[in-house]
Design a protein around this motif. Structure first.
Motif, mmCIF file in Angstrom:
data_model
loop_
_atom_site.group_PDB
_atom_site.id
_atom_site.type_symbol
_atom_site.label_atom_id
_atom_site.label_comp_id
_atom_site.label_asym_id
_atom_site.label_seq_id
_atom_site.Cartn_x
_atom_site.Cartn_y
_atom_site.Cartn_z
ATOM 1 N N THR A 120 12.517 -14.004 -17.170
ATOM 2 C CA THR A 120 11.968 -14.915 -18.176
ATOM 3 C C THR A 120 10.854 -14.268 -18.993
ATOM 4 N N GLY A 121 10.553 -13.022 -18.699
ATOM 5 C CA GLY A 121 9.479 -12.327 -19.394
ATOM 6 C C GLY A 121 8.752 -11.415 -18.438
ATOM 7 N N THR A 122 7.605 -10.920 -18.817
ATOM 8 C CA THR A 122 6.827 -10.032 -17.963
ATOM 9 C C THR A 122 5.919 -10.853 -17.057
ATOM 10 N N PRO A 123 6.059 -10.724 -15.730
ATOM 11 C CA PRO A 123 5.161 -11.447 -14.828
ATOM 12 C C PRO A 123 3.713 -11.032 -15.048
ATOM 13 N N SER A 124 2.802 -11.887 -14.681
ATOM 14 C CA SER A 124 1.379 -11.602 -14.874
ATOM 15 C C SER A 124 0.962 -10.384 -14.054
ATOM 16 N N VAL A 125 -0.121 -9.766 -14.481
ATOM 17 C CA VAL A 125 -0.649 -8.606 -13.757
ATOM 18 C C VAL A 125 -1.026 -8.989 -12.333
ATOM 19 N N SER A 126 -1.531 -10.205 -12.137
ATOM 20 C CA SER A 126 -1.895 -10.637 -10.791
ATOM 21 C C SER A 126 -0.664 -10.689 -9.885
ATOM 22 N N LYS A 127 0.482 -11.136 -10.431
ATOM 23 C CA LYS A 127 1.717 -11.164 -9.642
ATOM 24 C C LYS A 127 2.177 -9.738 -9.330
ATOM 25 N N GLN A 128 2.012 -8.843 -10.289
ATOM 26 C CA GLN A 128 2.377 -7.450 -10.054
ATOM 27 C C GLN A 128 1.507 -6.846 -8.951
ATOM 28 N N ASN A 129 0.216 -7.122 -9.006
ATOM 29 C CA ASN A 129 -0.690 -6.599 -7.989
ATOM 30 C C ASN A 129 -0.390 -7.208 -6.614
ATOM 31 N N ASP A 130 -0.006 -8.477 -6.605
ATOM 32 C CA ASP A 130 0.347 -9.123 -5.338
ATOM 33 C C ASP A 130 1.542 -8.442 -4.681
ATOM 34 N N LEU A 131 2.567 -8.156 -5.474
ATOM 35 C CA LEU A 131 3.760 -7.537 -4.909
ATOM 36 C C LEU A 131 3.471 -6.098 -4.480
ATOM 37 N N TYR A 132 2.719 -5.385 -5.287
ATOM 38 C CA TYR A 132 2.326 -4.023 -4.908
ATOM 39 C C TYR A 132 1.565 -4.038 -3.575
ATOM 40 N N GLY A 133 0.613 -4.967 -3.463
ATOM 41 C CA GLY A 133 -0.180 -5.055 -2.241
ATOM 42 C C GLY A 133 0.667 -5.402 -1.030
ATOM 43 N N ALA A 134 1.655 -6.279 -1.207
ATOM 44 C CA ALA A 134 2.527 -6.649 -0.089
ATOM 45 C C ALA A 134 3.367 -5.453 0.361
ATOM 46 N N LEU A 135 3.792 -4.623 -0.567
ATOM 47 C CA LEU A 135 4.535 -3.406 -0.209
ATOM 48 C C LEU A 135 3.646 -2.454 0.600
ATOM 49 N N ILE A 136 2.377 -2.349 0.231
ATOM 50 C CA ILE A 136 1.432 -1.543 1.006
ATOM 51 C C ILE A 136 1.260 -2.153 2.392
ATOM 52 N N ASP A 137 1.111 -3.466 2.432
ATOM 53 C CA ASP A 137 0.945 -4.202 3.689
ATOM 54 C C ASP A 137 2.092 -3.903 4.652
ATOM 55 N N GLN A 138 3.307 -3.796 4.109
ATOM 56 C CA GLN A 138 4.496 -3.552 4.924
ATOM 57 C C GLN A 138 4.763 -2.061 5.127
ATOM 58 N N ARG A 139 3.850 -1.230 4.652
ATOM 59 C CA ARG A 139 3.939 0.234 4.810
ATOM 60 C C ARG A 139 5.143 0.825 4.083
ATOM 61 N N ARG A 140 5.543 0.175 3.003
ATOM 62 C CA ARG A 140 6.620 0.713 2.164
ATOM 63 C C ARG A 140 5.965 1.475 1.007
ATOM 64 N N PHE A 141 5.396 2.612 1.371
ATOM 65 C CA PHE A 141 4.529 3.348 0.449
ATOM 66 C C PHE A 141 5.276 3.879 -0.774
ATOM 67 N N GLN A 142 6.462 4.429 -0.581
ATOM 68 C CA GLN A 142 7.189 4.966 -1.722
ATOM 69 C C GLN A 142 7.626 3.870 -2.667
ATOM 70 N N GLN A 149 4.085 2.676 -10.734
ATOM 71 C CA GLN A 149 4.346 3.571 -11.868
ATOM 72 C C GLN A 149 5.224 2.888 -12.911
ATOM 73 N N ARG A 150 6.210 2.146 -12.445
ATOM 74 C CA ARG A 150 7.132 1.468 -13.376
ATOM 75 C C ARG A 150 6.416 0.411 -14.196
ATOM 76 N N ASN A 151 5.397 -0.211 -13.598
ATOM 77 C CA ASN A 151 4.682 -1.286 -14.286
ATOM 78 C C ASN A 151 3.315 -0.858 -14.804
ATOM 79 N N HIS A 152 3.035 0.448 -14.742
ATOM 80 C CA HIS A 152 1.798 1.013 -15.288
ATOM 81 C C HIS A 152 0.555 0.367 -14.671
ATOM 82 N N LEU A 153 0.605 0.195 -13.345
ATOM 83 C CA LEU A 153 -0.531 -0.383 -12.639
ATOM 84 C C LEU A 153 -1.517 0.706 -12.222
ATOM 85 N N LYS A 154 -2.780 0.338 -12.177
ATOM 86 C CA LYS A 154 -3.779 1.242 -11.624
ATOM 87 C C LYS A 154 -3.731 1.121 -10.106
ATOM 88 N N PHE A 155 -3.591 2.232 -9.424
ATOM 89 C CA PHE A 155 -3.501 2.179 -7.966
ATOM 90 C C PHE A 155 -4.043 3.477 -7.378
#
Length: 313
Positions: A120-142, A149-155
């Motif tokens: 439906t469009g580009t999700p908010s940056v907060s939603k992007q950060n939430d998903l990125y953080g959950a991937l870190i939480d689950q140790r899915r580092f790659q 990188q795909r969403n140009h987030l600062k990390f």
């Protein structure tokens, strides 16, 4: 006006009518009206709040059960019919469930709802950060790195790490920071050992460390028999970890891999000291309200027979 069902003789027509009415009601119950999503989300948040007094393990199990009951999952076809606001609530509920349960099912649902929001469009940056953080939480580092990188987030740059160990071969597994790499290690709680749940960003953990460093016998015993581990979080805080290990070399911290692989631990708040003798928990010292906790540490070390009576007084 239809007469009551009780006043009708159960003819074939009436039975067919009753079956049809039941089928309609059952179908309606499975449609899950969009308006109920917001109500269920509020119920879920209330349940999370009510679980605050549980220990970490109980809270995780309780929240997982409630989440599964309220949000059993939504098909892709159904997602396409929901409003953006409702999909965002589903995403937020999955985010909270993942935060407390550390379960892969909640993360998978986060990804499905995020994909629906992308359509439906580009999700908010907060939603992007939430998903990125959950991937870190689950140790899915790659996956986390690729997503950022795909969403140009600062990390933060994630140190190189080896493939995950086999699920059935990783009890008490953790990640040790070695230079620019994360290395898998396994802790073996045999004999006398202390597991410390800690964080380099926790002021109470720092107070505990400072008190320990001022008591040489306690510091020496813990340096030999303890491991300090950081619970899963949505940020690795590598810079803070590196700084802590440089400033407190007798109590270096490592990153827990998955808490499910640490069966003796029920509280994951920081700091908590678990005193273990021959694989059995003898004592847990929770929190650091003040200097009196040092005496509790001494008592625990004495139970493990690694601190003399003279030094424990």
């Amino acid at each position: 006006v239809l007469p009551s069902m009780q006043s009708l003789p159960m003819s074939g027509i009436t039975k067919a009518y009753a079956r049809a009415l039941f089928a309609i009601c059952l179908a309606i119950s499975y449609l899950r009206p969009a308006s109920s999503i917001g109500d269920d989300y509020q119920k879920f948040l209330k349940a999370v709040e009510d679980s605050a007094s549980d220990d970490s393990l109980q809270r995780s199990q309780r929240i997982s059960k409630i989440y599964a009951a309220l949000f059993p999952g939504v098909s892709d076809a159904r997602l396409r019919q929901l409003s953006v606001a409702d999909v965002e609530k589903l995403f937020d509920a999955a985010k909270v469930a993942e935060l407390y349960s550390k379960g892969s099912a909640a993360l998978n649902q986060m990804q499905a709802y995020y994909a629906a929001l992308e359509r439906t469009g580009t999700p908010s940056v907060s939603k992007q950060n939430d998903l990125y953080g959950a991937l870190i939480d689950q140790r899915r580092f790659q996956d986390a790195t690729n997503f950022a990188q795909r969403n140009h987030l600062k990390f933060e740059v994630i140190p190189r790490s080896p493939p995950a160990p086999a699920r059935d071969a990783a009890p008490f597994s953790y990640l040790q920071l070695r230079g620019e790499r994360l290395v898998f290690r396994q802790f073996h709680p045999s004999g006398s050992s202390v597991i410390v749940i800690a964080s380099p960003l926790c002021p109470f953990t720092l107070r505990a460390a400072m008190a320990i460093e001022q008591d040489q016998p306690v510091q020496k015993a813990l340096a030999k028999h303890s491991i300090w581990i950081i619970p899963e979080e949505r940020d690795l805080h590598i810079a803070a970890l590196r700084k802590w290990n440089a400033q407190h070399p007798s109590m270096p911290m490592s990153l827990v891999y998955h808490r499910r692989d640490w069966p003796l631990i029920t509280w994951w708040e920081t700091p908590v000291f678990y005193f273990i003798l021959d694989g059995k928990l003898k004592r847990a010292v929770i929190g650091w309200p003040g200097q009196k906790q040092l005496q509790q540490l001494k008592a625990g070390l004495s139970e493990l027979h690694v601190l003399s009576k003279r030094d424990s007084s």
